[in-house]
Design a protein around this motif. Sequence first.
Motif, short mmCIF file in Angstrom:
data_model
loop_
_atom_site.label_atom_id
_atom_site.label_comp_id
_atom_site.label_asym_id
_atom_site.label_seq_id
_atom_site.Cartn_x
_atom_site.Cartn_y
_atom_site.Cartn_z
N GLY A 123 0.81 -1.21 0.00
CA GLY A 123 0.00 0.00 0.00
C GLY A 123 0.85 1.26 0.00
O GLY A 123 2.04 1.24 0.34
N ASN A 124 0.24 2.37 -0.37
CA ASN A 124 0.94 3.65 -0.41
C ASN A 124 1.21 4.18 0.99
O ASN A 124 0.44 3.95 1.92
N ASP A 125 2.29 4.94 1.12
CA ASP A 125 2.53 5.69 2.34
C ASP A 125 1.60 6.90 2.35
O ASP A 125 1.22 7.43 1.31
N LEU A 126 1.24 7.35 3.54
CA LEU A 126 0.36 8.50 3.70
C LEU A 126 1.05 9.59 4.51
O LEU A 126 1.93 9.32 5.33
N ARG A 127 0.64 10.84 4.25
CA ARG A 127 1.15 11.99 5.00
C ARG A 127 -0.02 12.68 5.70
O ARG A 127 -1.08 12.88 5.12
N TYR A 128 0.23 13.07 6.97
CA TYR A 128 -0.78 13.79 7.74
C TYR A 128 -0.10 14.99 8.38
O TYR A 128 0.90 14.84 9.11
N ASN A 129 -0.61 16.21 8.12
CA ASN A 129 -0.04 17.42 8.70
C ASN A 129 -0.76 17.73 10.01
O ASN A 129 -1.99 17.87 10.03
N LEU A 130 -0.01 17.84 11.09
CA LEU A 130 -0.58 18.06 12.42
C LEU A 130 -0.02 19.35 13.00
O LEU A 130 1.20 19.52 13.13
N ARG A 131 -0.93 20.28 13.35
CA ARG A 131 -0.53 21.54 13.96
C ARG A 131 -0.67 21.45 15.47
O ARG A 131 -1.69 20.97 15.99
N VAL A 132 0.36 21.92 16.18
CA VAL A 132 0.33 21.93 17.65
C VAL A 132 0.76 23.31 18.13
O VAL A 132 1.43 24.06 17.41
N SER A 133 0.38 23.64 19.35
CA SER A 133 0.80 24.91 19.95
C SER A 133 2.22 24.79 20.48
O SER A 133 2.76 23.69 20.65
N LEU A 134 2.83 25.94 20.78
CA LEU A 134 4.18 25.92 21.34
C LEU A 134 4.18 25.26 22.71
O LEU A 134 5.12 24.54 23.06
N GLU A 135 3.11 25.48 23.49
CA GLU A 135 3.01 24.84 24.80
C GLU A 135 2.95 23.32 24.65
O GLU A 135 3.55 22.58 25.43
N GLU A 136 2.20 22.83 23.64
CA GLU A 136 2.11 21.38 23.41
C GLU A 136 3.45 20.83 22.95
O GLU A 136 3.85 19.72 23.33
N ALA A 137 4.15 21.60 22.13
CA ALA A 137 5.47 21.16 21.68
C ALA A 137 6.45 21.11 22.84
O ALA A 137 7.36 20.27 22.87
N TYR A 138 6.27 22.00 23.82
CA TYR A 138 7.15 22.01 25.01
C TYR A 138 6.90 20.79 25.88
O TYR A 138 7.83 20.13 26.33
N ALA A 139 5.63 20.49 26.13
CA ALA A 139 5.30 19.44 27.09
C ALA A 139 5.19 18.05 26.47
O ALA A 139 5.38 17.04 27.15
N GLY A 140 4.89 17.98 25.14
CA GLY A 140 4.59 16.70 24.53
C GLY A 140 3.16 16.28 24.87
O GLY A 140 2.59 16.76 25.86
N LEU A 141 2.59 15.42 24.06
CA LEU A 141 1.21 15.01 24.32
C LEU A 141 0.83 13.80 23.48
O LEU A 141 1.55 13.41 22.55
N GLN A 142 -0.29 13.18 23.83
CA GLN A 142 -0.93 12.14 23.02
C GLN A 142 -2.04 12.81 22.21
O GLN A 142 -2.87 13.51 22.76
N LYS A 143 -2.03 12.59 20.92
CA LYS A 143 -3.00 13.24 20.05
C LYS A 143 -3.71 12.17 19.22
O LYS A 143 -3.07 11.26 18.69
#
Length: 381
Positions: A123-143
């Motif tokens: 099967g083909n590979d897929l791409r998904y663009n995910l936007r996060v806030s700077l606070e989320e990038a600082y702390a990390g998270l499950q999305k």
Amino acid sequence: MSKRDYYEVLGISKGADAAEIKKAYRTKAKELHPDRNTDNPKAEAQFKEAGEAYECLKDAEKKAAYDRYGHAAFEGGMGGGGRPGGAGGQGDFGSAFSDIFDDLFGNMGGARGGGAQNRAQRGNDLRYNLRVSLEEAYAGLQKTVTVPTAVGCGSCKGTGAEGGSEPQTCPTCSGMGKVRAQQGFFTVERTCPTCNGMGQTIKNPCPECHGQGRVEKEKSLSVNIPAGVETGTRIRLAGEGEAGMRGGPSGDLYIFIEVREHDLFEREANHLFCRVPVSMTKAALGGDIEVPTIDGGRSRVKIPAGSQSGRQMRLRSKGMPALRGGGAGDMFIEMAVETPVNLTSKQKELLKEFDDLASDNNPQSSTFFKSVKSFWDSMKG
């Protein structure tokens, strides 16, 4: 014109075995192929000569006859059956070239006779663009992300055939997915028109997936976003891309991170920068101020007396965490001294009095500014 000795043509000794003969012909065919020798008019004749030699020497009976009688073995019915069926026939040369076609140019679509199991497509590979806030990038998270994709058909279990029946080996290509056609002394491989290269045919296609073995569906996935990600960070989820055709392996899903711009902080690598307003009196007299930090807290910062706009102070390890460990960056605070507005009459009077008393410690009383003032005064005079 007499023919050259076949062993001499291939550059081998008379005692060469079948493997040595094939290897020698493979080398000669690559060296003399007309497509690689467009500037050599003799290459095509030499290419045919090598094919003729190989066609004779690869066959044990023809080789034995040639070793005993030489070229005479295939002339006039002495042992080779005449030119059309003997060593020198052009049809036989095509067969000789076909023998090493895969060796020279690759097998062009899979192992020969690989069977149905080798025809399932990944099967083909897929791409998904995910936007996060700077606070989320600082702390990390499950999305949790929802991805439209192709998943294996549940009705036929990915085979593409109705009622659990199995796909059949394509009768045209015998499961190879390719067919060969003779064009002169060239053998050309093409995708099988019956199975479109799959190597299999389905007599009764599954009505759910129409023989594809997969259906379109939205899939929800939980993605772990590690602390410290930045715009351009790529996260790979193996096997979460599109399902393969007819039971083939799934592709991968790639999550591309984009960190949104922040109202207060600017990011450079793992460092953070922010501008903090400071009152004129606080900048002049010194004191403490509180500044927000990316973790949601506040830090107390000491302002030295006489600070000017643009002055930077550093808070160590108050920046972004490193994505792969190794500590955190720093936070840089740039002071922006504020000029008071909407002054009352009393405030204006006090500032004028202050201005009269502060001429000696005003930054504009430096030697440079005094020199500039003196220059302009002389120009006015």
